[in-house]
Scaffold this active site. Sequence first.
Site, PDB file in Angstrom:
ATOM      1  N   ASP A 164      20.670  74.480  51.779  1.00  0.00           N
ATOM      2  CA  ASP A 164      19.234  74.253  51.801  1.00  0.00           C
ATOM      3  C   ASP A 164      18.779  74.328  53.258  1.00  0.00           C
ATOM      4  OD1 ASP A 164      16.708  73.189  51.921  1.00  0.00           O
ATOM      5  OD2 ASP A 164      17.122  71.492  50.577  1.00  0.00           O
ATOM      6  N   TYR A 183       3.481  60.029  48.955  1.00  0.00           N
ATOM      7  CA  TYR A 183       4.331  58.918  49.402  1.00  0.00           C
ATOM      8  C   TYR A 183       3.495  57.729  49.868  1.00  0.00           C
ATOM      9  CZ  TYR A 183       7.463  62.985  49.952  1.00  0.00           C
ATOM     10  OH  TYR A 183       8.182  64.149  49.772  1.00  0.00           O
ATOM     11  N   TYR A 243      18.429  65.425  51.433  1.00  0.00           N
ATOM     12  CA  TYR A 243      17.108  65.514  50.805  1.00  0.00           C
ATOM     13  C   TYR A 243      16.870  66.960  50.402  1.00  0.00           C
ATOM     14  CZ  TYR A 243      12.133  65.706  49.994  1.00  0.00           C
ATOM     15  OH  TYR A 243      10.901  65.922  49.416  1.00  0.00           O
ATOM     16  N   LYS A 298       9.255  75.922  54.019  1.00  0.00           N
ATOM     17  CA  LYS A 298       8.610  75.390  55.234  1.00  0.00           C
ATOM     18  C   LYS A 298       8.164  76.469  56.220  1.00  0.00           C
ATOM     19  CE  LYS A 298       9.555  70.577  54.960  1.00  0.00           C
ATOM     20  NZ  LYS A 298      10.640  70.043  54.130  1.00  0.00           N
TER      21      LYS A 298
HETATM   22  C1  PLP Z   1      10.876  69.813  52.723  1.00  0.00           C
HETATM   23  C2  PLP Z   1      12.210  70.043  52.149  1.00  0.00           C
HETATM   24  C3  PLP Z   1      12.380  70.325  50.789  1.00  0.00           C
HETATM   25  C4  PLP Z   1      11.241  70.344  49.811  1.00  0.00           C
HETATM   26  O1  PLP Z   1      10.304  71.319  50.105  1.00  0.00           O
HETATM   27  P1  PLP Z   1       8.811  71.202  49.487  1.00  0.00           P
HETATM   28  O2  PLP Z   1       8.136  72.448  49.956  1.00  0.00           O
HETATM   29  O3  PLP Z   1       8.228  69.946  50.061  1.00  0.00           O
HETATM   30  O4  PLP Z   1       8.950  71.125  48.020  1.00  0.00           O
HETATM   31  C5  PLP Z   1      13.662  70.573  50.333  1.00  0.00           C
HETATM   32  N1  PLP Z   1      14.714  70.552  51.161  1.00  0.00           N
HETATM   33  C6  PLP Z   1      14.585  70.287  52.475  1.00  0.00           C
HETATM   34  C7  PLP Z   1      15.788  70.302  53.354  1.00  0.00           C
HETATM   35  C8  PLP Z   1      13.340  70.009  53.012  1.00  0.00           C
HETATM   36  O5  PLP Z   1      13.223  69.703  54.307  1.00  0.00           O
END
Ligand code: PLP
Length: 433
Positions: free
Chosen positions: A252, A24, A152, A281
Amino acid sequence: MTSPSVKDLPDWFREGYGNVWLPYTQMQTAEDALPVVGTEGVTLELADGTKLIDGVASWWTACHGYNNPRMQEQMIAQVKNMSHVMLGGLLHEGAATLARRLADLLPGDLNHVFFSESGSVSVEIALKMAVQYWMNKGETGHQRFVCFQSGYHGDTTAAMSVSNSGGDLENEGGMHKAFSGFLQQQFLRPLPETPTEMAEFDAFLAAHKDDIAGVVMEPLIQGAGGMKFHGADILAEISASCARHDVLLILDEIFTGFGRTGTMFACEQAGITPDIICLGKALTAGTVAMAATVATDKVYGAFLSDDPDMAFMHGPTYMANPLACAAANASLDIFRDEPVLEQVKRIEGHLNQSLEQFRELPGVVDVRVKGAVGVIQMKEIKDPAAMRARFAREGVWIRPLGDVIYLTPSFTIESHELAALTQAIDKVLNSAD
Ligand SMILES: *Cc1c(COP(=O)(O)O)cnc(C)c1O
């Protein structure tokens, strides 16, 4: 390239900087990267010996702090025995144990764990799974997803198509705007918050359900899209609406999972079980790359057949990497044996008290706290890079995101370290520049 808070840049930094393409980042003007040489507890150590208290836990991952001895011990033992083997045709103990433990921890019958190496990929997998679920059931259509404003879900192609981070309802101006013509068009909706909006949302699902493969959302907190909160009641109603119209719900929890919002998973607060959940994460507590997509019995069942074409065609090279499994299992041991969710409660209480003072400052629009997430919503942040550098000079690592300053510390952070973070925010917000 200058690095204001570091006096002497080490040789490796000057020699290698031009070869690393940072995330970024406009590389021509970046004044962005600090040379980091070590971590310990909740601090980052820079090349000149400066220590920064990390307010963001390395993009929300390092939930048990850096260099956690229990994590290290199990990871070192794993490296000595077996760092990696392919999962194609082989199954190792770490993967089997981790899958079983995740199934036990997750609500309902989320029992079937598909491993991958990044959150974005786990979202791609969830979307493919949902589309093929309908095909395997012999139902045509069902090729598009409902997603939400400010959501996101990652930076890969399908994940971008269901993201709207920094954007608006027309999908303009978001962080992925350069790709809008390249991406599949999804159903981008406002997140329904009032009863009227919820009724509109329900009517939308009713009208389009034959085209919809699933609804994709981040439960309770939309993270990268601006740390926006919504209530568990809204999540419960969206889930009920999906069930009513036979639409798959994909949650997610890559950001919200593993205690961040106060419960192990955010969806627990709404008392719901999604059809598919994405984890990443903090799954490995900030040590090595790993993600997972977990499906219910219903979704998994649609792939069972004597027809090979109904199998799920996905398989990342490093899926269920044994070292990552060891890290995730060690992290789950810590969740099991230590009062981690109480640490989150303590952080929530501290942030609730200490961030309140910023509410009346000029330029501050809102202050909000949920679990170990503290947010100061500004009217705007004109120069986030300059603000980041100011924070570094105050001895803290805080990265403004869009128009918010946020804290997502490790759950092991001590009160005096939290206080140092809020004092730094106080100084930066009250200084003239
Ligand atoms: C960080 C994140 C992603 C993407 O994960 P990466 O390991 O960076 O590919 C997808 N969804 C959410 C909610 C996130 O916080």
